[in-house]
Motif scaffolding. Sequence first.
Motif, PDB file in Angstrom:
ATOM      1  N   ILE A  45       0.853  -1.191   0.000  1.00 57.72           N
ATOM      2  CA  ILE A  45       0.000   0.000   0.000  1.00 57.72           C
ATOM      3  C   ILE A  45       0.888   1.239   0.000  1.00 57.72           C
ATOM      4  O   ILE A  45       1.517   1.577   0.981  1.00 57.72           O
ATOM      5  N   SER A  46       0.911   1.892  -1.149  1.00 58.07           N
ATOM      6  CA  SER A  46       1.868   2.976  -1.324  1.00 58.07           C
ATOM      7  C   SER A  46       1.457   4.223  -0.552  1.00 58.07           C
ATOM      8  O   SER A  46       0.320   4.645  -0.592  1.00 58.07           O
ATOM      9  N   GLY A  47       2.438   4.804   0.100  1.00 56.91           N
ATOM     10  CA  GLY A  47       2.371   5.990   0.950  1.00 56.91           C
ATOM     11  C   GLY A  47       1.131   6.855   0.939  1.00 56.91           C
ATOM     12  O   GLY A  47       0.222   6.671   1.742  1.00 56.91           O
ATOM     13  N   ASN A  48       1.099   7.811   0.029  1.00 60.28           N
ATOM     14  CA  ASN A  48       0.044   8.810   0.171  1.00 60.28           C
ATOM     15  C   ASN A  48      -1.325   8.209  -0.137  1.00 60.28           C
ATOM     16  O   ASN A  48      -2.346   8.756   0.258  1.00 60.28           O
ATOM     17  N   LYS A  49      -1.345   7.063  -0.822  1.00 63.81           N
ATOM     18  CA  LYS A  49      -2.639   6.464  -1.126  1.00 63.81           C
ATOM     19  C   LYS A  49      -3.298   5.937   0.149  1.00 63.81           C
ATOM     20  O   LYS A  49      -4.503   6.021   0.315  1.00 63.81           O
ATOM     21  N   ARG A  51      -2.874   7.281   3.112  1.00 67.52           N
ATOM     22  CA  ARG A  51      -3.345   8.479   3.827  1.00 67.52           C
ATOM     23  C   ARG A  51      -4.701   8.918   3.290  1.00 67.52           C
ATOM     24  O   ARG A  51      -5.564   9.359   4.032  1.00 67.52           O
ATOM     25  N   LYS A  52      -4.847   8.805   1.955  1.00 66.15           N
ATOM     26  CA  LYS A  52      -6.060   9.339   1.340  1.00 66.15           C
ATOM     27  C   LYS A  52      -7.265   8.413   1.491  1.00 66.15           C
ATOM     28  O   LYS A  52      -8.394   8.877   1.533  1.00 66.15           O
ATOM     29  N   ILE A  53      -7.017   7.088   1.550  1.00 67.72           N
ATOM     30  CA  ILE A  53      -8.182   6.181   1.600  1.00 67.72           C
ATOM     31  C   ILE A  53      -8.541   5.736   3.010  1.00 67.72           C
ATOM     32  O   ILE A  53      -9.624   5.195   3.226  1.00 67.72           O
ATOM     33  N   GLY A 152      -8.334   8.801  -4.958  1.00 66.16           N
ATOM     34  CA  GLY A 152      -8.751   8.844  -3.549  1.00 66.16           C
ATOM     35  C   GLY A 152      -8.881  10.265  -3.030  1.00 66.16           C
ATOM     36  O   GLY A 152      -8.986  10.487  -1.818  1.00 66.16           O
ATOM     37  N   SER A 153      -8.863  11.230  -3.956  1.00 71.76           N
ATOM     38  CA  SER A 153      -8.856  12.622  -3.509  1.00 71.76           C
ATOM     39  C   SER A 153     -10.274  13.133  -3.267  1.00 71.76           C
ATOM     40  O   SER A 153     -10.954  13.604  -4.166  1.00 71.76           O
ATOM     41  N   SER A 154     -10.702  13.008  -2.020  1.00 73.97           N
ATOM     42  CA  SER A 154     -11.989  13.542  -1.598  1.00 73.97           C
ATOM     43  C   SER A 154     -11.744  14.275  -0.285  1.00 73.97           C
ATOM     44  O   SER A 154     -10.612  14.356   0.173  1.00 73.97           O
ATOM     45  N   PRO A 178       4.758  16.038  -4.497  1.00 75.51           N
ATOM     46  CA  PRO A 178       4.272  16.004  -5.880  1.00 75.51           C
ATOM     47  C   PRO A 178       2.755  16.210  -5.937  1.00 75.51           C
ATOM     48  O   PRO A 178       2.053  15.900  -4.985  1.00 75.51           O
ATOM     49  N   VAL A 179       2.281  16.727  -7.073  1.00 74.99           N
ATOM     50  CA  VAL A 179       0.839  16.991  -7.234  1.00 74.99           C
ATOM     51  C   VAL A 179       0.317  16.364  -8.520  1.00 74.99           C
ATOM     52  O   VAL A 179       0.855  16.617  -9.597  1.00 74.99           O
ATOM     53  N   ALA A 180      -0.747  15.538  -8.382  1.00 65.14           N
ATOM     54  CA  ALA A 180      -1.431  15.005  -9.575  1.00 65.14           C
ATOM     55  C   ALA A 180      -2.929  15.258  -9.480  1.00 65.14           C
ATOM     56  O   ALA A 180      -3.485  16.042 -10.241  1.00 65.14           O
ATOM     57  N   SER A 181      -3.609  14.605  -8.520  1.00 65.77           N
ATOM     58  CA  SER A 181      -5.042  14.887  -8.375  1.00 65.77           C
ATOM     59  C   SER A 181      -5.308  15.863  -7.231  1.00 65.77           C
ATOM     60  O   SER A 181      -6.453  16.229  -6.982  1.00 65.77           O
ATOM     61  N   GLY A 182      -4.265  16.284  -6.553  1.00 66.16           N
ATOM     62  CA  GLY A 182      -4.379  17.403  -5.628  1.00 66.16           C
ATOM     63  C   GLY A 182      -4.694  17.070  -4.178  1.00 66.16           C
ATOM     64  O   GLY A 182      -4.547  17.916  -3.301  1.00 66.16           O
ATOM     65  N   GLY A 183      -5.132  15.835  -3.907  1.00 64.71           N
ATOM     66  CA  GLY A 183      -5.563  15.501  -2.549  1.00 64.71           C
ATOM     67  C   GLY A 183      -4.447  15.575  -1.520  1.00 64.71           C
ATOM     68  O   GLY A 183      -4.661  16.004  -0.378  1.00 64.71           O
ATOM     69  N   VAL A 265       7.753   8.963 -12.144  1.00 62.28           N
ATOM     70  CA  VAL A 265       6.421   9.553 -12.314  1.00 62.28           C
ATOM     71  C   VAL A 265       6.125  10.621 -11.255  1.00 62.28           C
ATOM     72  O   VAL A 265       5.571  11.683 -11.551  1.00 62.28           O
ATOM     73  N   TYR A 266       6.504  10.333 -10.009  1.00 55.98           N
ATOM     74  CA  TYR A 266       6.189  11.270  -8.918  1.00 55.98           C
ATOM     75  C   TYR A 266       7.446  11.697  -8.141  1.00 55.98           C
ATOM     76  O   TYR A 266       7.861  12.840  -8.187  1.00 55.98           O
ATOM     77  N   SER A 267       8.021  10.742  -7.416  1.00 59.23           N
ATOM     78  CA  SER A 267       9.110  11.135  -6.506  1.00 59.23           C
ATOM     79  C   SER A 267      10.355  11.583  -7.270  1.00 59.23           C
ATOM     80  O   SER A 267      11.099  12.448  -6.805  1.00 59.23           O
ATOM     81  N   HIS A 293       8.079  11.781   0.622  1.00 64.24           N
ATOM     82  CA  HIS A 293       8.231  10.663  -0.326  1.00 64.24           C
ATOM     83  C   HIS A 293       6.917   9.890  -0.326  1.00 64.24           C
ATOM     84  O   HIS A 293       6.596   9.186   0.623  1.00 64.24           O
ATOM     85  N   THR A 294       6.158  10.047  -1.427  1.00 68.30           N
ATOM     86  CA  THR A 294       4.803   9.507  -1.477  1.00 68.30           C
ATOM     87  C   THR A 294       4.759   8.054  -1.932  1.00 68.30           C
ATOM     88  O   THR A 294       3.675   7.496  -2.114  1.00 68.30           O
ATOM     89  N   GLY A 295       5.922   7.437  -2.149  1.00 68.67           N
ATOM     90  CA  GLY A 295       5.923   6.019  -2.531  1.00 68.67           C
ATOM     91  C   GLY A 295       5.717   5.856  -4.028  1.00 68.67           C
ATOM     92  O   GLY A 295       6.306   6.583  -4.818  1.00 68.67           O
ATOM     93  N   GLY A 296       4.899   4.891  -4.426  1.00 68.39           N
ATOM     94  CA  GLY A 296       4.566   4.745  -5.835  1.00 68.39           C
ATOM     95  C   GLY A 296       5.498   3.840  -6.621  1.00 68.39           C
ATOM     96  O   GLY A 296       5.462   3.822  -7.844  1.00 68.39           O
ATOM     97  N   LEU A 297       6.322   3.077  -5.899  1.00 73.56           N
ATOM     98  CA  LEU A 297       7.303   2.271  -6.630  1.00 73.56           C
ATOM     99  C   LEU A 297       6.651   1.136  -7.417  1.00 73.56           C
ATOM    100  O   LEU A 297       7.206   0.682  -8.411  1.00 73.56           O
TER     101      LEU A 297
HETATM  102  C1  LIG Z   1      -1.029   9.463  -6.560  1.00 72.45           C
HETATM  103  C2  LIG Z   1       0.353   9.813  -6.227  1.00 72.45           C
HETATM  104  C3  LIG Z   1       0.775  11.137  -6.057  1.00 72.45           C
HETATM  105  C4  LIG Z   1      -0.101  12.301  -6.328  1.00 72.45           C
HETATM  106  O1  LIG Z   1      -0.922  12.627  -5.251  1.00 72.45           O
HETATM  107  P1  LIG Z   1      -2.251  13.453  -5.481  1.00 72.45           P
HETATM  108  O2  LIG Z   1      -2.894  13.475  -4.173  1.00 72.45           O
HETATM  109  O3  LIG Z   1      -3.035  12.705  -6.526  1.00 72.45           O
HETATM  110  O4  LIG Z   1      -1.884  14.803  -5.987  1.00 72.45           O
HETATM  111  C5  LIG Z   1       2.072  11.360  -5.669  1.00 72.45           C
HETATM  112  N1  LIG Z   1       2.922  10.334  -5.479  1.00 72.45           N
HETATM  113  C6  LIG Z   1       2.556   9.072  -5.645  1.00 72.45           C
HETATM  114  C7  LIG Z   1       3.551   8.007  -5.429  1.00 72.45           C
HETATM  115  C8  LIG Z   1       1.274   8.745  -6.018  1.00 72.45           C
HETATM  116  O5  LIG Z   1       0.938   7.462  -6.206  1.00 72.45           O
END
Ligand SMILES: *Cc1c(COP(=O)(O)O)cnc(C)c1O
Length: 301
Positions: A45-49, A51-53, A152-154, A178-183, A265-267, A293-297
């Motif tokens: 379960i990757s880092g910021n995901k 936190r968001k779910i 998961g951005s709500s 990093p920013v993609a969906s902003g949550g 892609v992110y980090s 470091h939001t993970g995502g590997l």
């Molecule tokens: C989804 C994701 C992000 C982007 O986060 P958002 O909340 O969508 O902006 C950053 N890093 C990793 C590893 C992600 O999987």
Amino acid sequence: MTQNTLASNLNIKLPSAEQQLPWPDAESANIKVFVKRDDAINPIISGNKWRKIKFQLINAEQNNIRHIISFGGGFSNHLHALGYCCFQLGLKFTAIVRGDYSNNLSPMLKDLSRWNADIRYVNKLVYKTRDTELRQTLAAEYPDALIVPEGGSSHYALKGVGEIIQELKQSYDYIVAPVASGGTLAGLIHGLSNTCKTQVLGIGVLKGQDYLERLVTDLLPQANTSCHWQINHDYHFGGYAKKSPELEQFCQEFKQTHNLKIEPVYSGKLFFALQDLIKNQYFPPASKILALHTGGLQGAR
Ligand SMILES: *Cc1c(COP(=O)(O)O)cnc(C)c1O
């Protein structure tokens, strides 16, 4: 289920580590760089995901919801993390995937099918309506399911990501993410709304000047009083998941220098931006910076 039972059932290790990174370019200006290791809270379960779910899952549990539906691309870290949580918790999971990968499953989709997810492929045009028509269709078809937005951005994400701020052992002048969906960025800003000491700097990983700012603003409560945040758009490398040989080389060297895995892609974009901004003296001398470091590997497989 309490928060702690949920986290221990899923083997989530929190609080994540907060460690200083040696950063030669920064040391002459007395700038200190720390990393919050949300990449290491769980092997799957990757880092910021997470936190968001987290609070979505608690909400599902409290309302006796046994079916979760969400959206993402064919390599989505979000679908991967949520699909795994649902599998572990015995919940049904429907993944709405942008594009047809049925003849060519990504490693992420292979995992999802092993975890018994119900995978539906939709074309780009249909996917675009994920917050409107498509969502309504799904809600009509599955009135008892919980529909979680892309990434998961709500508003639940604000509370979960805000816990990162509560875990911090010291205060920072800047938090960079990093920013993609902003949550994630919205959650950091929200978590810091009681202080104006820390600036939140997002690094856009896709081409999205104004669009990304709007996503973040839309997630924040209207009464949000946070002071300083902004998104830098200079390091998207041409768009989402686009990369250059320079970025790939940076990711590899970074791993060797810091013994810390990052992906393009992110980090990778985050730390590349950080290095460049430090070099260009964006941060005043003696700044203390935290990189998330939001993970995502998994997405890099
Ligand atoms: C989804 C994701 C992000 C982007 O986060 P958002 O909340 O969508 O902006 C950053 N890093 C990793 C590893 C992600 O999987």
